[in-house]
Design an enzyme around this catalytic site. Structure first.
Site, PDB file in Angstrom:
ATOM      1  N   HIS A  56       0.639  -1.346   0.032  1.00 46.74           N
ATOM      2  CA  HIS A  56      -0.081   0.111   0.045  1.00 46.74           C
ATOM      3  C   HIS A  56       0.718   1.241   0.024  1.00 46.74           C
ATOM      4  CE1 HIS A  56       0.533   1.164   4.381  1.00 46.74           C
ATOM      5  NE2 HIS A  56       0.415  -0.321   4.572  1.00 46.74           N
ATOM      6  N   ASP A  87      -0.172   4.413   1.148  1.00 44.21           N
ATOM      7  CA  ASP A  87      -0.524   5.411   1.953  1.00 44.21           C
ATOM      8  C   ASP A  87       0.350   5.168   2.988  1.00 44.21           C
ATOM      9  OD1 ASP A  87      -2.298   3.207   2.351  1.00 44.21           O
ATOM     10  OD2 ASP A  87      -3.533   4.513   3.579  1.00 44.21           O
ATOM     11  N   ASP A 110       6.754   0.806   6.888  1.00 43.08           N
ATOM     12  CA  ASP A 110       5.152   0.613   6.381  1.00 43.08           C
ATOM     13  C   ASP A 110       4.494   1.339   5.403  1.00 43.08           C
ATOM     14  OD1 ASP A 110       2.514  -0.648   6.638  1.00 43.08           O
ATOM     15  OD2 ASP A 110       2.054   0.669   8.441  1.00 43.08           O
ATOM     16  N   GLU A 112      -5.075   2.010   2.188  1.00 42.72           N
ATOM     17  CA  GLU A 112      -5.112   0.633   3.174  1.00 42.72           C
ATOM     18  C   GLU A 112      -5.220   1.037   4.777  1.00 42.72           C
ATOM     19  OE1 GLU A 112      -3.191  -2.311   5.814  1.00 42.72           O
ATOM     20  OE2 GLU A 112      -2.530  -0.228   5.407  1.00 42.72           O
ATOM     21  N   GLU A 113      -4.485   2.219   4.995  1.00 43.31           N
ATOM     22  CA  GLU A 113      -4.532   2.593   6.550  1.00 43.31           C
ATOM     23  C   GLU A 113      -5.853   2.843   7.004  1.00 43.31           C
ATOM     24  OE1 GLU A 113      -2.006   1.987   8.277  1.00 43.31           O
ATOM     25  OE2 GLU A 113      -0.279   2.354   7.287  1.00 43.31           O
ATOM     26  N   GLU A 143       3.899  -6.116   4.030  1.00 43.89           N
ATOM     27  CA  GLU A 143       4.009  -5.615   5.461  1.00 43.89           C
ATOM     28  C   GLU A 143       5.041  -5.941   6.128  1.00 43.89           C
ATOM     29  OE1 GLU A 143       1.946  -3.306   6.486  1.00 43.89           O
ATOM     30  OE2 GLU A 143      -0.190  -3.478   5.343  1.00 43.89           O
ATOM     31  N   HIS A 153       4.277   3.499  12.369  1.00 43.03           N
ATOM     32  CA  HIS A 153       3.389   4.452  13.081  1.00 43.03           C
ATOM     33  C   HIS A 153       3.943   5.368  14.226  1.00 43.03           C
ATOM     34  CE1 HIS A 153      -0.379   2.074  11.286  1.00 43.03           C
ATOM     35  NE2 HIS A 153       0.428   2.089  10.528  1.00 43.03           N
TER      36      HIS A 153
END
Length: 402
Positions: free
Chosen positions: A78, A80, A121, A153-154, A181, A374
């Site tokens: 992903h 984003d 990520d 995705e997030e 991931e 994150h």
């Protein structure tokens, strides 16, 4: 067993730095990254399929490396990232810098790191895949390699649904999918689902001295919050365990609650948001049905006071759980390419459940650790990226998915 040592190529590192420096927080467009990837592939003679969001500010990309070969293995990532507002970063989140520690001290345990939002990520994985596109094109492997890059995705695995639907419409049937991931390059064969709802309660307002003539929306919402809490307790107390997860049972929690306008006004409106993280062996929709049934019971009493009161639910996020197996051919291939004999389970959600629902055998395996994702000063080690690149080079040489 660990993968053999491999020095990360300068091309892959430069690609990763370029992607990290693009601000693709989910609230923003991802088209700069998609255009970059598309132009890179176009320069190699590879065409890309794009699918879009409603206002065409975001796109998914799907490209086949080896169009003359049977459909093969998807490398999925992903584009984003999550935001970094109010986080205490020591580095620029968009720096893409390579260093040991932000203050210059040595990080001997894991060596140099690439810093920046999305480095772990999961732009590192995407960059390594793009940087090795030429190897896939030159491969004598009997199957193609596909690149799948998704948006949003997030915020609930939104974009990939369009990508998967497009593959079905086009008759493209990949035989396996590897989602990059961050798993520290250990193949992951299961994760929980993530389902979130917004519950909106409409009551009847009144002066707080006249409560019998009112329906208190906060109090009704609180009873539903209590139901969610009771369910969480029941999961912990009696749900059959799924060993291997950090929390080996399903969970439920309330994340936000809003309501009321003044102390002396019985509140007309209240709203809260909650989630279920269900084991692959548990049914999140059945969990939600329990909450809805409790709401309908409350409504009967509410509407005896005011017929236009009630409870409404809105779906925020539906990310299905994922359950593969150590014996799946795609898992065995990932183990071989990663130089591992083990597998793992992960606590976070991915797009794996959606690919598997589409009939595509899937495994999750990528560089970096979710413990860095994150977070302030997010990073991925160059060693992890090098192991990922070795994985990619091995895929280019693979003769079968097994």
């Amino acid at each position: 067993m660990a993968a053999m040592p491999h020095a990360l190529s300068s091309h892959a590192l430069e690609m990763a730095q370029t992607l990290v420096r693009m601000n693709t927080v989910s609230a923003n467009s991802n088209l700069a990254l998609i255009d970059f990837a598309r132009e890179h592939l176009q320069g190699l003679g590879v065409r890309s399929r794009l699918t879009w969001n409603a206002d065409r500010t975001k796109a998914n990309l799907f490209a086949t490396l080896g169009e003359d070969k049977p459909a093969g293995v998807i490398l999925s990532g992903h584009t984003d990232t999550v935001p970094w507002d109010n986080q205490d970063w020591r580095t620029d989140p968009l720096s893409g810098s390579v260093q040991d520690w932000p203050d210059g001290t040595a990080a001997e345990a894991d060596g140099p790191r690439l810093y920046g939002r999305g480095s772990a990520d999961m732009k590192g994985f995407i960059a390594v895949a793009l940087a090795n596109a030429e190897h896939f094109l030159a491969s004598a492997s009997p199957f193609a390699v596909h690149l799948a890059l998704s948006f949003d995705e997030e915020t609930g695995c939104i974009g990939v649904r369009e990508l998967i639907a497009d593959l079905k419409d086009a008759g493209i049937r990949p035989m396996a999918c590897i989602i990059g991931e961050p798993t520290s390059m250990v193949p992951a064969i299961a994760h929980k689902g993530v389902y979130r709802w917004r519950c909106c309660v409409r009551g009847k307002e009144a002066h707080s001295s006249l409560t019998p003539q009112s329906v208190n929306a906060i109090e009704m919402a609180a009873r539903l919050v209590g139901k969610v809490r009771d369910m969480a307790d029941a999961f912990e107390r009696s749900e059959p365990r799924f060993e291997g997860f950090d929390v080996p049972f399903s969970t439920a929690s309330v994340g936000q609650f809003h309501g009321g306008i003044a102390d002396n006004v019985v509140p007309r409106d209240a709203e809260f948001r909650y989630e279920f993280r269900n084991l692959p062996t548990a049914d999140a929709m059945a969990m939600q049905a329990q909450v809805v049934e409790h709401a309908r019971q409350l409504e009967r009493g509410m509407q005896r006071v005011a017929p236009d009161t009630g409870v409404r639910f809105e779906t925020i996020c539906e990310v299905p759980s994922f359950l593969g197996a150590a014996g799946d051919p795609v898992t065995r291939m990932a183990q071989r390419l990663a130089g591992r004999s083990d597998t793992t389970l992960v606590a976070f959600g991915t797009e794996a459940g959606l690919f598997k629902q589409a009939g595509i055998p899937t495994v999750v395996c990528g560089p970096g650790s979710i413990t860095q994702a994150h977070q302030p000063d997010e990073y991925v080690t160059l060693d992890q990226l090098a192991r990922c690149e070795l994985f990619m080079r091995g895929l280019a040489l693979a003769r079968s998915v097994a």
